[in-house]
Design a protein around this motif. Structure first.
Motif, short mmCIF file in Angstrom:
data_model
loop_
_atom_site.label_atom_id
_atom_site.label_comp_id
_atom_site.label_asym_id
_atom_site.label_seq_id
_atom_site.Cartn_x
_atom_site.Cartn_y
_atom_site.Cartn_z
N ARG A 145 0.83 -1.21 0.00
CA ARG A 145 0.00 0.00 0.00
C ARG A 145 0.87 1.27 0.00
NH1 ARG A 145 -5.27 1.17 0.68
NH2 ARG A 145 -5.81 -0.99 1.11
N ARG A 182 0.92 4.01 -2.95
CA ARG A 182 0.70 5.42 -2.68
C ARG A 182 1.83 6.27 -3.27
NH1 ARG A 182 -0.52 4.74 2.16
NH2 ARG A 182 1.54 4.98 3.09
N CYS A 201 -10.18 -4.54 -1.06
CA CYS A 201 -9.83 -3.70 0.08
C CYS A 201 -8.34 -3.73 0.42
CB CYS A 201 -10.65 -4.11 1.31
SG CYS A 201 -12.43 -3.89 1.08
N ASP A 217 -8.52 2.06 -1.81
CA ASP A 217 -8.82 2.80 -0.58
C ASP A 217 -10.30 2.74 -0.20
OD1 ASP A 217 -6.20 3.57 -0.20
OD2 ASP A 217 -6.41 5.41 -1.36
N GLN A 218 -11.19 2.95 -1.18
CA GLN A 218 -12.62 2.95 -0.89
C GLN A 218 -13.31 1.89 -1.74
OE1 GLN A 218 -14.56 6.83 -0.92
NE2 GLN A 218 -12.60 7.83 -0.56
N GLN A 271 -9.61 5.25 -5.45
CA GLN A 271 -8.30 5.41 -4.84
C GLN A 271 -8.13 6.85 -4.37
OE1 GLN A 271 -6.88 2.76 -4.39
NE2 GLN A 271 -4.81 3.21 -3.73
N ARG A 289 -10.53 5.79 3.93
CA ARG A 289 -10.57 4.35 3.71
C ARG A 289 -11.93 3.81 4.08
NH1 ARG A 289 -5.80 1.63 4.54
NH2 ARG A 289 -7.01 -0.26 4.12
#
Length: 240
Positions: A59, A63, A210, A214-215, A233, A237
């Motif tokens: 993650r 990012r 997940c 992010d969502q 994204q 979250r």
């Protein structure tokens, strides 16, 4: 005689300064050296790779791609994504995009091309490789050949609010369903509460997303998502 004394003093000062520098940099040197012996998923210096097992740093690496367009494009290429970079669309009234691509599929998988930020496309690529296709093969013994969706970019608010949707910044894709290699079609609207194998498959897609997205919002979230999985994204979250 004075010159040798001066020379020895200069050497002593140089040694002291070198040791002081090593004292500050030493821990970093040790970390870098140790990193080369770490398994790839645990190595913070190695780029994200869909061919590697999921790791605890994925993650963070994902990012980081959001601020590095060239690295993000390289990742999409390594993941076999069909994409082309898009010029930035100036953000006005909360709508527009930056560092976006038009993406239309991956290895053995196609969908109608859509604009997405490269960061969002990268998260989608991870989901394809690590969740979508493995789950399809496990549940049905065959891969997904087409992804059906309701689109990505749309200059609009979240339903029932005055807050801009992730779609307004090309950060979200609404997945409606899939078509398997044998032509079987599985959709969120028809199969979320349908046959057990299809319902379990759709929930596995939601739960697996997940890990990199992010969502993730599904019919279990609210009625507005009764017919799709919202994959976004950026921002807060959520996995519902």
């Amino acid at each position: 005689m004075p010159a040798p004394v001066a020379g020895r003093g200069w050497r002593r000062r140089l040694r002291r300064e070198a040791l002081a520098l090593l004292g500050h940099a030493g821990p970093l040197v040790l970390v870098v050296a140790a990193a080369w012996h770490l398994p790839l998923p645990w190595n913070p210096f190695m780029p994200l790779d869909v061919r590697q097992p999921a790791g605890p740093l994925d993650r963070a690496k994902l990012r980081r791609l959001g601020d590095r367009p060239a690295a993000c494009h390289a990742f999409l290429e390594s993941a076999g994504q069909r994409f082309e970079p898009l010029p930035d669309r100036a953000v006005e009234a909360g709508c527009g995009w930056r560092d976006a691509v038009r993406v239309g599929g991956g290895p053995g998988l196609r969908w109608s091309p859509v604009p997405l930020t490269c960061h969002s496309a990268a998260a989608l690529a991870l989901w394809q490789h690590r969740v979508l296709q493995p789950q399809a093969r496990a549940a049905f013994g065959q891969p997904v050949q087409r992804l059906e969706h309701f689109g990505s970019y749309a200059c609009r608010d979240v339903a029932g609010t005055g807050r801009r949707s992730g779609h307004a910044r090309a950060r979200a894709l609404d997945v409606a369903g899939v078509v398997l290699a044998d032509g079987r079609r599985i959709t969120v609207s028809s199969h979320w509460d349908g046959p057990p194998d299809a319902a379990a498959f759709l929930r596995a897609l939601r739960d697996g997303a997940c890990a990199s997205v992010d969502q993730v919002l599904s019919p279990d979230h609210n009625a507005a998502h009764r017919d799709h999985l919202h994959l976004e994204q950026g921002g807060w979250r959520a996995c519902r």
